[in-house]
Enzyme design. Sequence first.
Site, PDB file in Angstrom:
ATOM      1  N   ARG A   1      -9.777   0.220  11.863  1.00 45.92           N
ATOM      2  CA  ARG A   1      -8.851   1.217  12.390  1.00 45.92           C
ATOM      3  C   ARG A   1      -9.242   2.572  11.830  1.00 45.92           C
ATOM      4  O   ARG A   1      -9.598   2.687  10.654  1.00 45.92           O
ATOM      5  CB  ARG A   1      -7.424   0.899  11.976  1.00 45.92           C
ATOM      6  CG  ARG A   1      -6.449   1.865  12.616  1.00 45.92           C
ATOM      7  CD  ARG A   1      -5.382   2.373  11.695  1.00 45.92           C
ATOM      8  NE  ARG A   1      -5.858   3.079  10.529  1.00 45.92           N
ATOM      9  CZ  ARG A   1      -5.058   3.520   9.573  1.00 45.92           C
ATOM     10  NH1 ARG A   1      -3.766   3.301   9.635  1.00 45.92           N
ATOM     11  NH2 ARG A   1      -5.534   4.168   8.522  1.00 45.92           N
TER      12      ARG A   1
ATOM     13  N   HIS B   1      -6.636  -0.099   2.782  1.00 46.70           N
ATOM     14  CA  HIS B   1      -6.526   1.264   3.298  1.00 46.70           C
ATOM     15  C   HIS B   1      -7.541   2.117   2.554  1.00 46.70           C
ATOM     16  O   HIS B   1      -7.415   2.300   1.342  1.00 46.70           O
ATOM     17  CB  HIS B   1      -5.089   1.730   2.995  1.00 46.70           C
ATOM     18  CG  HIS B   1      -4.732   3.030   3.595  1.00 46.70           C
ATOM     19  ND1 HIS B   1      -4.569   4.159   2.836  1.00 46.70           N
ATOM     20  CD2 HIS B   1      -4.488   3.377   4.875  1.00 46.70           C
ATOM     21  CE1 HIS B   1      -4.230   5.157   3.635  1.00 46.70           C
ATOM     22  NE2 HIS B   1      -4.174   4.716   4.875  1.00 46.70           N
TER      23      HIS B   1
ATOM     24  N   ARG C   1       0.862  -1.192   0.000  1.00 46.82           N
ATOM     25  CA  ARG C   1       0.000   0.000   0.000  1.00 46.82           C
ATOM     26  C   ARG C   1       0.902   1.247   0.000  1.00 46.82           C
ATOM     27  O   ARG C   1       1.154   1.837  -1.029  1.00 46.82           O
ATOM     28  CB  ARG C   1      -0.936  -0.022   1.218  1.00 46.82           C
ATOM     29  CG  ARG C   1      -2.100   0.966   1.104  1.00 46.82           C
ATOM     30  CD  ARG C   1      -1.718   2.422   1.317  1.00 46.82           C
ATOM     31  NE  ARG C   1      -1.397   2.734   2.706  1.00 46.82           N
ATOM     32  CZ  ARG C   1      -0.957   3.906   3.105  1.00 46.82           C
ATOM     33  NH1 ARG C   1      -0.782   4.901   2.244  1.00 46.82           N
ATOM     34  NH2 ARG C   1      -0.665   4.119   4.368  1.00 46.82           N
TER      35      ARG C   1
ATOM     36  N   HIS D   1      39.298  -2.896  16.665  1.00 46.54           N
ATOM     37  CA  HIS D   1      37.985  -3.545  16.562  1.00 46.54           C
ATOM     38  C   HIS D   1      38.116  -5.026  16.199  1.00 46.54           C
ATOM     39  O   HIS D   1      37.533  -5.888  16.853  1.00 46.54           O
ATOM     40  CB  HIS D   1      37.122  -2.861  15.484  1.00 46.54           C
ATOM     41  CG  HIS D   1      36.593  -1.528  15.918  1.00 46.54           C
ATOM     42  ND1 HIS D   1      35.262  -1.220  15.889  1.00 46.54           N
ATOM     43  CD2 HIS D   1      37.224  -0.436  16.386  1.00 46.54           C
ATOM     44  CE1 HIS D   1      35.087   0.013  16.335  1.00 46.54           C
ATOM     45  NE2 HIS D   1      36.268   0.513  16.630  1.00 46.54           N
TER      46      HIS D   1
ATOM     47  N   SER E   1      -7.734   6.417  11.390  1.00 44.76           N
ATOM     48  CA  SER E   1      -6.566   7.262  11.648  1.00 44.76           C
ATOM     49  C   SER E   1      -6.764   8.667  11.119  1.00 44.76           C
ATOM     50  O   SER E   1      -7.502   8.912  10.164  1.00 44.76           O
ATOM     51  CB  SER E   1      -5.301   6.619  11.102  1.00 44.76           C
ATOM     52  OG  SER E   1      -4.872   7.235   9.939  1.00 44.76           O
TER      53      SER E   1
ATOM     54  N   HIS F   1       6.476   8.795   8.662  1.00 43.76           N
ATOM     55  CA  HIS F   1       7.309   9.027   7.477  1.00 43.76           C
ATOM     56  C   HIS F   1       8.722   9.429   7.896  1.00 43.76           C
ATOM     57  O   HIS F   1       8.960   9.870   9.012  1.00 43.76           O
ATOM     58  CB  HIS F   1       6.643  10.059   6.558  1.00 43.76           C
ATOM     59  CG  HIS F   1       5.610   9.412   5.692  1.00 43.76           C
ATOM     60  ND1 HIS F   1       5.867   9.027   4.400  1.00 43.76           N
ATOM     61  CD2 HIS F   1       4.337   9.013   5.969  1.00 43.76           C
ATOM     62  CE1 HIS F   1       4.779   8.442   3.902  1.00 43.76           C
ATOM     63  NE2 HIS F   1       3.840   8.421   4.826  1.00 43.76           N
TER      64      HIS F   1
ATOM     65  N   HIS G   1       2.078   5.413  12.329  1.00 49.31           N
ATOM     66  CA  HIS G   1       2.535   5.401  10.932  1.00 49.31           C
ATOM     67  C   HIS G   1       3.441   6.615  10.768  1.00 49.31           C
ATOM     68  O   HIS G   1       2.978   7.751  10.865  1.00 49.31           O
ATOM     69  CB  HIS G   1       1.304   5.501  10.030  1.00 49.31           C
ATOM     70  CG  HIS G   1       1.600   5.622   8.569  1.00 49.31           C
ATOM     71  ND1 HIS G   1       1.534   4.544   7.705  1.00 49.31           N
ATOM     72  CD2 HIS G   1       1.953   6.681   7.803  1.00 49.31           C
ATOM     73  CE1 HIS G   1       1.829   4.950   6.471  1.00 49.31           C
ATOM     74  NE2 HIS G   1       2.082   6.238   6.500  1.00 49.31           N
TER      75      HIS G   1
ATOM     76  N   THR H   1       2.373  12.126   8.682  1.00 46.19           N
ATOM     77  CA  THR H   1       2.268  12.083   7.222  1.00 46.19           C
ATOM     78  C   THR H   1       3.422  12.780   6.506  1.00 46.19           C
ATOM     79  O   THR H   1       3.839  12.355   5.425  1.00 46.19           O
ATOM     80  CB  THR H   1       0.927  12.728   6.811  1.00 46.19           C
ATOM     81  OG1 THR H   1      -0.110  12.048   7.517  1.00 46.19           O
ATOM     82  CG2 THR H   1       0.681  12.659   5.323  1.00 46.19           C
TER      83      THR H   1
END
Length: 383
Positions: free
Chosen positions: A139, A79, A19, A296, A141, A202, A200, A173
């Site tokens: 859901r 969605h 999606r 290392h 949102s 971004h 959610h 968003t």
Amino acid sequence: MNRRSIPIRNFNFIDSTLREGEQFRGTHFTIEDKREIASLLDRFGVEYMELSTPVASPQSAAAIRALADTPRRFKLLTHIRANMDDARLAVDCGVDGADVYIGTSRHMREYSHGKSLEQVIEIGAEVIRFLKEQGAETRFSTEDTFRSNFADVMTVYRAMDLAGVDRVGVADTVGIADPLRTYNLISNLRDVVDCDIEFHGHNDSSCAVANAFCALQAGATHIDTTVLGIGERNGITPMGALVGRLYTCDKTLVEKYDLRLLPEIERTVAEKLGIEIPYNTPITGEVAFHHKAGVHTNAVLKNPTTYEAIAPEDFGLSRIIDVAHRLVGRNAIRDHAVSRGLDLPEDALQLATAQVKLMADERPITVEDVDRILEKMMLPMDD
Ligand code: HCA
Ligand code: CU
């Protein structure tokens, strides 16, 4: 307010590769691609998969129907916008649930759907009730949550909770949230609703993984992720990186997933998109387990956890000890010689190390150069 974080226990991944990931530049998944990606993610163990709305195109609807008919462990979601036509079509396609969204920020209300807060609540509640009646998980949102008025979004979430929604979603968003803001918003929301909470985020300002993690610490139960983080612009929380974050916090948190499938999942999606897996991707990037400096490599050879928070073996990967450079140490050279079946005394190893450094000072060198230096050490000395 200073709050204690909630121990992360029961969380779910909502994979949105089919999606949000379809909104990534150049994504063109066929139905077969969608099946293949869904099957890999099912084997990995994601709890949910979210597909593009069936309203988008005939192929989008057909893909949902195809997956709805396929045996799988994950719950199939789509969605949709908050409207009845979209909700009816989603149910008709056979989904287990629908992720309903609507914008609540002034930007969205003025320039997108043009609805008042009361109208948002009214249509939201109608859609949620309908979906619940049809036996679908729901859901709701609020798109662009972080640029919405705080009191407004809390009012909307509370109303949806009362309407019987299974979870409310917080969406960053445009990728402007930071971990503290995410933590605070979700903590406050936790006090306002009884239902589950989804996040959610971004990645426009590189906080998507940290925000998702803080959302979980604040009480979120569901996190939206995509393979390699693909999505609009530079995407959302990458699943692999969030797995890494959770693993370093407590490895047992992610043992419910088949971690050894992660490299194959990312390779498959990258190939379909015609992109490389970025070199610095946590866990699967080509340098994720690359050790170079002498200090290392010396410690890693004795005990990898000295410089590794994540064990590559847990993901079916291996570490690389790089010996072809001027920072190399004698222990790494010894280990490399042994891996080549060369048994060299300490003074020869010391000499070889010095020669590697000298050569690397002159030009970039390769493992073959190191091998040649070591092989020469095996030859009888001329006197
Ligand atoms: C978008 C919508 C969305 C929705 C997120 C959600 C966003 O593509 O703009 O439904 O929670 O980022 O707001 O992906
Ligand atoms: Cu998004």
